[in-house]
Scaffold this active site. Structure first.
Site, PDB file in Angstrom:
ATOM      1  N   GLY A 125      62.058  47.345  82.608  1.00 25.34           N
ATOM      2  CA  GLY A 125      61.783  48.582  81.910  1.00 25.34           C
ATOM      3  C   GLY A 125      62.923  48.953  80.983  1.00 25.34           C
ATOM      4  O   GLY A 125      64.074  48.584  81.205  1.00 25.34           O
ATOM      5  N   LYS A 135      62.720  47.565  92.092  1.00 27.82           N
ATOM      6  CA  LYS A 135      63.642  48.386  92.871  1.00 27.82           C
ATOM      7  C   LYS A 135      63.231  49.841  92.726  1.00 27.82           C
ATOM      8  O   LYS A 135      62.699  50.251  91.692  1.00 27.82           O
ATOM      9  CB  LYS A 135      65.083  48.234  92.369  1.00 27.82           C
ATOM     10  CG  LYS A 135      65.630  46.810  92.396  1.00 27.82           C
ATOM     11  CD  LYS A 135      67.051  46.804  91.875  1.00 27.82           C
ATOM     12  CE  LYS A 135      67.629  45.399  91.872  1.00 27.82           C
ATOM     13  NZ  LYS A 135      67.051  44.583  90.785  1.00 27.82           N
ATOM     14  N   PRO A 165      60.268  52.161  77.591  1.00 31.48           N
ATOM     15  CA  PRO A 165      60.374  53.220  78.586  1.00 31.48           C
ATOM     16  C   PRO A 165      59.096  53.584  79.327  1.00 31.48           C
ATOM     17  O   PRO A 165      59.145  54.365  80.274  1.00 31.48           O
ATOM     18  CB  PRO A 165      60.859  54.413  77.757  1.00 31.48           C
ATOM     19  CG  PRO A 165      60.282  54.162  76.405  1.00 31.48           C
ATOM     20  CD  PRO A 165      60.321  52.673  76.214  1.00 31.48           C
ATOM     21  N   THR A 179      65.315  51.774  74.947  1.00 32.96           N
ATOM     22  CA  THR A 179      65.859  52.326  76.176  1.00 32.96           C
ATOM     23  C   THR A 179      65.271  53.704  76.474  1.00 32.96           C
ATOM     24  O   THR A 179      64.835  54.424  75.559  1.00 32.96           O
ATOM     25  CB  THR A 179      67.393  52.402  76.100  1.00 32.96           C
ATOM     26  OG1 THR A 179      67.898  52.772  77.390  1.00 32.96           O
ATOM     27  CG2 THR A 179      67.867  53.400  75.061  1.00 32.96           C
ATOM     28  N   ALA A 180      65.271  54.075  77.751  1.00 35.15           N
ATOM     29  CA  ALA A 180      64.648  55.325  78.172  1.00 35.15           C
ATOM     30  C   ALA A 180      65.235  56.537  77.456  1.00 35.15           C
ATOM     31  O   ALA A 180      64.510  57.469  77.102  1.00 35.15           O
ATOM     32  CB  ALA A 180      64.784  55.488  79.684  1.00 35.15           C
ATOM     33  N   MET A 240      69.022  57.628  86.192  1.00 34.80           N
ATOM     34  CA  MET A 240      68.989  57.503  87.659  1.00 34.80           C
ATOM     35  C   MET A 240      69.846  58.583  88.323  1.00 34.80           C
ATOM     36  O   MET A 240      70.531  58.330  89.318  1.00 34.80           O
ATOM     37  CB  MET A 240      69.459  56.091  88.083  1.00 34.80           C
ATOM     38  CG  MET A 240      68.632  54.973  87.473  1.00 34.80           C
ATOM     39  SD  MET A 240      69.395  53.348  87.588  1.00 34.80           S
ATOM     40  CE  MET A 240      70.716  53.498  86.350  1.00 34.80           C
ATOM     41  N   ASP A 278      59.905  44.150  86.968  1.00 33.91           N
ATOM     42  CA  ASP A 278      60.402  45.304  87.713  1.00 33.91           C
ATOM     43  C   ASP A 278      59.315  46.359  87.921  1.00 33.91           C
ATOM     44  O   ASP A 278      58.232  46.300  87.331  1.00 33.91           O
ATOM     45  CB  ASP A 278      61.583  45.929  86.977  1.00 33.91           C
ATOM     46  CG  ASP A 278      62.872  45.124  87.142  1.00 33.91           C
ATOM     47  OD1 ASP A 278      62.902  44.232  87.997  1.00 33.91           O
ATOM     48  OD2 ASP A 278      63.832  45.393  86.405  1.00 33.91           O
TER      49      ASP A 278
END
Length: 253
Positions: A96, A65, A20, A126-127, A178, A43
């Site tokens: 990421g 992105k 993360p 994972t974040a 997001m 990324d």
């Protein structure tokens, strides 16, 4: 039926989750394969410290992105992986977080499989797990939530709507990836379908990085607080977020 293509040489792709943000959260295996790579396709959210692990001779290709702007479209990213592997390169596709949680890793592997290219998957933190841990927010807690759900704040590829009634009626911790730009829509939909307007929330900005910030709010006030936050950010909804103040440990003096 999907058509399989024959690879020209014995290239190989390692799909690696970089974690993360904090470079120390990269896995040992992820570290090793980055050092072995001929090509690294990376990324936007991969830290400079992790990129620096690659050999000086490694070809570095940026395909990052960000909100409302894709430097390289997904189909072109897929083609880069295929092209580099087909000439016998060991390619590291570096993302990421974890590549299989809202990272399009599955789509990229499907393309490699179509061409008969061999690959491996190196999971990352994972974040949702990393950022909340650094914010002092346990995703589950016997006094607060028995389960957790991860939801993308982006519109589904086929236009399908999120099942808001089931989210609003659950006693889960909800984590939106997001979702910063959609915070008003998220708040409105959850309240409309029955989640209390005073449900505690948190926005974790730059989770696990030295510049991490945690902003707390109620569900009703989430869109207002979101205006002062910047991407990358994670939205956490549920009473577990009230533990942040007492359990916070990161960046304390």
């Amino acid at each position: 039926m999907t058509t399989n293509h024959t690879s020209l040489n014995r290239g190989f792709v390692s799909l690696v989750g970089a974690g993360p943000g904090d470079p120390d959260l990269l896995t040992v295996k992820g570290h090793r394969v980055i050092q072995q790579a001929d090509v690294v396709v990376y990324d936007r959210l991969v830290s400079p410290e992790i990129l620096a692990l690659a050999s000086p001779e490694t070809e570095m290709i940026y395909v990052g992105k960000q909100l409302d702007f894709h430097c390289v479209p997904q189909d072109q990213i897929n083609q880069i992986l295929v092209d580099k592997a087909q000439v016998g390169k060991h390619v590291v596709r570096l993302k990421g977080g974890d590549s299989f949680i809202f990272g399009r890793g599955g789509e990229e592997l499907e393309e490699l499989a179509n061409y008969g290219i061999k690959y491996e998957v190196v999971p990352g933190i994972t974040a949702a797990a990393g950022a909340t841990a650094y914010a002092g927010i346990p995703l589950t807690h016997r006094d607060h939530a028995q389960s957790v759900q991860f939801i993308t704040g982006h519109v589904q590829k086929d236009g399908r709507e999120i099942k808001w009634p089931s989210l609003a009626q659950s006693n889960n911790t909800l984590v939106f990836y997001m979702g910063l730009k959609q915070s008003g829509y998220i708040s409105d939909k959850l309240i409309t379908h029955g989640l209390a307007a005073d449900t505690p929330c948190a926005i974790i900005e730059n989770g696990t990085r030295k510049e991490q910030r945690v902003l707390t709010s109620s569900l009703a006030n989430l869109p207002v607080v979101a205006k002062s936050a910047q991407s990358p950010a994670l939205i956490v909804i549920g009473s577990v977020t009230t533990l942040s103040e007492s359990l916070q440990w990161f960046n304390q003096e």
